[in-house]
Design a protein around this motif. Structure first.
Motif, mmCIF file in Angstrom:
data_model
loop_
_atom_site.group_PDB
_atom_site.id
_atom_site.type_symbol
_atom_site.label_atom_id
_atom_site.label_comp_id
_atom_site.label_asym_id
_atom_site.label_seq_id
_atom_site.Cartn_x
_atom_site.Cartn_y
_atom_site.Cartn_z
ATOM 1 N N ASP A 34 51.107 32.775 36.755
ATOM 2 C CA ASP A 34 49.799 31.592 37.973
ATOM 3 C C ASP A 34 49.238 32.525 39.191
ATOM 4 N N GLU A 35 49.719 33.366 39.392
ATOM 5 C CA GLU A 35 48.856 34.426 40.222
ATOM 6 C C GLU A 35 47.784 35.162 39.337
ATOM 7 N N GLU A 38 44.782 32.783 38.932
ATOM 8 C CA GLU A 38 44.483 32.282 39.636
ATOM 9 C C GLU A 38 43.361 33.699 39.861
ATOM 10 N N ALA A 39 43.554 34.991 40.270
ATOM 11 C CA ALA A 39 43.531 36.012 40.883
ATOM 12 C C ALA A 39 41.500 36.104 39.824
ATOM 13 N N ALA A 41 40.363 33.662 37.470
ATOM 14 C CA ALA A 41 39.499 33.345 38.059
ATOM 15 C C ALA A 41 38.808 33.062 38.963
ATOM 16 N N ALA A 42 38.936 33.154 40.315
ATOM 17 C CA ALA A 42 38.223 33.440 41.568
ATOM 18 C C ALA A 42 37.553 34.653 41.406
ATOM 19 N N GLU A 65 38.474 33.589 48.875
ATOM 20 C CA GLU A 65 38.915 33.156 47.762
ATOM 21 C C GLU A 65 40.492 33.342 48.043
ATOM 22 N N ALA A 67 43.300 32.872 46.736
ATOM 23 C CA ALA A 67 43.848 34.379 45.635
ATOM 24 C C ALA A 67 44.212 35.837 45.698
#
Ligand SMILES: O=C(O)CCC(=O)C(=O)O
Length: 264
Positions: A34-35, A38-39, A41-42, A65, A67
């Motif tokens: 999940d990290e 998120e990173a 997508a950021a 951001e 993340a």
């Protein structure tokens, strides 16, 4: 090819030996799924906002951001940075790199500043920028926008032959780093390296966190965003260069940031 793999967290004597010998190492499995998502997508958002069309780098993503802010002092990575740089250093920059789908191999280079090339500082080139590169896409085989490194080249008094530099040629001692999304490559600014070709249909993103001695000026910002300072943690504020200075010329008597791992 051998891979200079080290374990997350504590900086060991073996880590130091590998770093001194090769100029880099890889920390596997730093980020959970999940990290990574998120990173990633950021990173895509940052480049969309900046309008990056081809290969490009965007700085300061930690300000907007969360993340990416969370990776500034990641507990799997920060002990390595402290082990190599000591207790007083700053985050000189976060450069978030996009290699576009089907991007070509880049040029060989050492990191530094074209305004004042680090090679003027001495030979071999000293450590001024220590990079922790969070790989956000899978790169388990060549041709995935991997980093390509020349092990030990941070100690070389000469660069690759001119012809190799001009023609983006190969060397018999270069190493295409094969690693997974969520792994982190830590390297010395003077290691000769380049982004390797990317033969897939998606854009590849890597978040490069660059740590430097405290007297080096930040390179992704003139000043840090005030709102970010107000809301971030004390350790991160220190790492952005906002720490108490007992004297003007960076002499003795500095208090080290209160790193969380010291209180565990
Ligand atoms: O492709 C990348 O992510 C790294 C580019 C590079 O070599 C650099 O930023 O020095």
């Amino acid at each position: 090819m051998l891979n200079p793999i080290v374990q997350p967290g504590k900086f060991t004597e073996m880590d130091q030996f590998i770093f001194e010998s090769w100029g880099y190492f890889i920390i596997p499995n730093v980020l959970a799924k999940d990290e990574i998502a998120e990173a990633l997508a950021a990173s895509a958002r940052l480049h969309d906002e900046a309008g990056t069309k081809e290969f490009g780098q965007v700085g300061r993503g930690y300000e907007t951001e969360p993340a990416l802010e969370a990776l500034i002092d990641h507990p799997a990575v920060l002990p390595k940075i402290r082990g190599i740089l000591g207790e007083h250093f700053i985050l000189q920059a976060l450069w978030n790199t996009k290699q576009p789908a089907r991007g070509k191999t880049g040029g060989w280079h050492q990191d530094g500043s074209s305004a004042y090339d680090f090679k003027h500082l001495g030979s071999p080139v000293p450590l001024i920028q220590l990079r922790a590169s969070f790989l956000l896409n899978d790169q388990h085989e060549p041709g995935m926008g991997n980093m390509e490194m020349i092990p030990g080249s941070h100690r070389s008094r000469v660069g690759p032959p001119r012809e190799v530099l001009i023609n983006k040629g190969d060397t018999p001692i270069s190493h295409i780093v094969c690693a997974h999304a969520g792994d982190v490559l830590v390297f010395h600014n003077a290691v000769w390296h380049r982004p390797y070709e990317h033969n897939h249909d998606y854009d590849r993103y890597t978040a490069h966190y660059i740590y430097s001695p405290p007297w080096v000026r930040a390179s992704d910002r003139f000043t840090t965003d005030k709102d970010f300072y107000a809301r971030t943690t004390e350790v991160r504020r220190s790492l952005m260069g906002e720490f108490d200075r007992p004297d003007a010329p960076y002499g003795v008597g500095y208090k080290a940031p209160d790193f969380p791992e010291d209180n565990e």
